[in-house]
Design a protein around this motif. Sequence first.
Motif, short mmCIF file in Angstrom:
data_model
loop_
_atom_site.label_atom_id
_atom_site.label_comp_id
_atom_site.label_asym_id
_atom_site.label_seq_id
_atom_site.Cartn_x
_atom_site.Cartn_y
_atom_site.Cartn_z
N VAL A 159 49.22 48.37 40.73
CA VAL A 159 49.17 50.02 40.58
C VAL A 159 48.15 50.18 41.51
CG1 VAL A 159 49.27 52.12 39.34
CG2 VAL A 159 50.18 49.88 38.40
N VAL A 160 48.11 50.92 42.51
CA VAL A 160 47.24 51.26 43.49
C VAL A 160 47.17 52.56 43.97
CG1 VAL A 160 46.48 50.69 45.94
CG2 VAL A 160 48.01 48.93 44.94
N ASP A 161 46.13 53.25 43.70
CA ASP A 161 45.82 54.37 44.11
C ASP A 161 45.59 54.52 45.62
OD1 ASP A 161 45.31 57.53 43.92
OD2 ASP A 161 43.19 56.77 43.62
N ILE A 162 46.17 55.66 46.08
CA ILE A 162 46.33 55.82 47.50
C ILE A 162 44.85 56.43 48.25
CG2 ILE A 162 47.34 56.89 49.70
CD1 ILE A 162 49.10 54.84 48.41
N LEU A 163 44.20 57.42 47.62
CA LEU A 163 43.16 57.96 48.13
C LEU A 163 41.94 57.44 47.14
CD1 LEU A 163 44.26 61.45 48.62
CD2 LEU A 163 44.17 59.72 50.36
N MET A 164 41.11 56.65 47.83
CA MET A 164 39.97 55.87 47.04
C MET A 164 38.81 56.10 48.31
SD MET A 164 41.39 52.92 45.03
CE MET A 164 42.38 52.09 46.19
N PRO A 165 37.44 56.20 47.90
CA PRO A 165 36.41 56.12 48.64
C PRO A 165 36.13 55.12 49.59
CG PRO A 165 35.71 56.24 46.54
CD PRO A 165 37.02 56.25 46.18
N ASP A 166 36.25 53.71 49.24
CA ASP A 166 35.62 52.56 49.98
C ASP A 166 36.69 52.32 50.90
OD1 ASP A 166 37.90 51.58 47.95
OD2 ASP A 166 36.52 49.60 48.28
N ARG A 167 38.09 52.43 50.59
CA ARG A 167 39.19 51.82 51.31
C ARG A 167 40.42 52.53 51.05
NH1 ARG A 167 40.38 45.07 51.94
NH2 ARG A 167 41.29 45.31 53.87
N ASP A 168 41.28 52.88 52.39
CA ASP A 168 42.45 53.44 51.91
C ASP A 168 43.22 52.58 51.15
OD1 ASP A 168 45.37 54.00 52.85
OD2 ASP A 168 44.16 55.66 53.70
N ALA B 35 52.51 52.35 44.22
CA ALA B 35 51.47 53.37 44.75
C ALA B 35 51.64 54.66 43.88
CB ALA B 35 52.03 53.60 46.13
N ILE B 36 50.19 55.12 43.57
CA ILE B 36 50.13 56.42 42.79
C ILE B 36 49.02 57.52 43.68
CG2 ILE B 36 50.38 55.32 40.70
CD1 ILE B 36 47.45 55.41 40.08
N SER B 37 49.43 58.73 43.58
CA SER B 37 48.53 59.50 44.35
C SER B 37 48.73 60.97 43.45
CB SER B 37 49.12 59.84 45.84
OG SER B 37 48.00 60.65 46.33
N GLY B 38 47.68 61.64 43.84
CA GLY B 38 47.52 62.97 43.14
C GLY B 38 47.44 63.85 44.31
N GLY B 39 47.25 63.55 45.60
CA GLY B 39 47.40 64.55 46.50
C GLY B 39 46.37 64.11 47.59
N GLY B 40 45.29 65.01 47.80
CA GLY B 40 44.81 65.12 49.33
C GLY B 40 45.05 66.32 49.81
N ARG B 41 44.77 66.51 51.03
CA ARG B 41 44.76 67.83 51.80
C ARG B 41 46.26 68.13 52.12
NH1 ARG B 41 39.91 66.79 56.00
NH2 ARG B 41 40.75 64.58 55.76
N LEU C 230 54.41 56.96 42.23
CA LEU C 230 54.43 57.85 41.22
C LEU C 230 53.33 59.03 41.76
CD1 LEU C 230 54.27 55.26 38.38
CD2 LEU C 230 56.54 56.62 39.11
N THR C 231 53.78 60.25 41.26
CA THR C 231 52.78 61.20 41.58
C THR C 231 51.94 61.58 40.33
OG1 THR C 231 54.40 62.24 43.13
CG2 THR C 231 52.61 63.66 42.10
#
Length: 126
Positions: A51-60, A79-85, A104-105
Amino acid sequence: MGKTVCIIEDDELVRARLADVLRATGHDVFEADSAERGIELIRTRKADVAVVDILMPDRDGLEAIGQLRRTRPDLRIVAISGGGRVGPQIYLDLARQIGADASLTKPISEADLEAAVTGDAAAPRT
């Protein structure tokens, strides 16, 4: 029968919640707080699902998904994500193009997480 799941998520609270949900439904879970650490753990430990978050600080997370898909073609990737710009949907669509099996959102319901991890036909696409 439960799966062995690696949760790659930089947010400690989100990671802990996802891990608790999956453990409660019979899965063996190990956690990584960065893409680099997650990739390293999956290289050394048996995992059925990442289960991989999309937006992380060290590596996309997209880069991590691509690398995991190349090195472990049998690995189920969620893939999971809460957004971004630009909002989560663009990132999640890209993740599926790169090789994620499900997306998943955030916030993620327990039922949606379980369905995505197990590959249930009812798993959501967004």
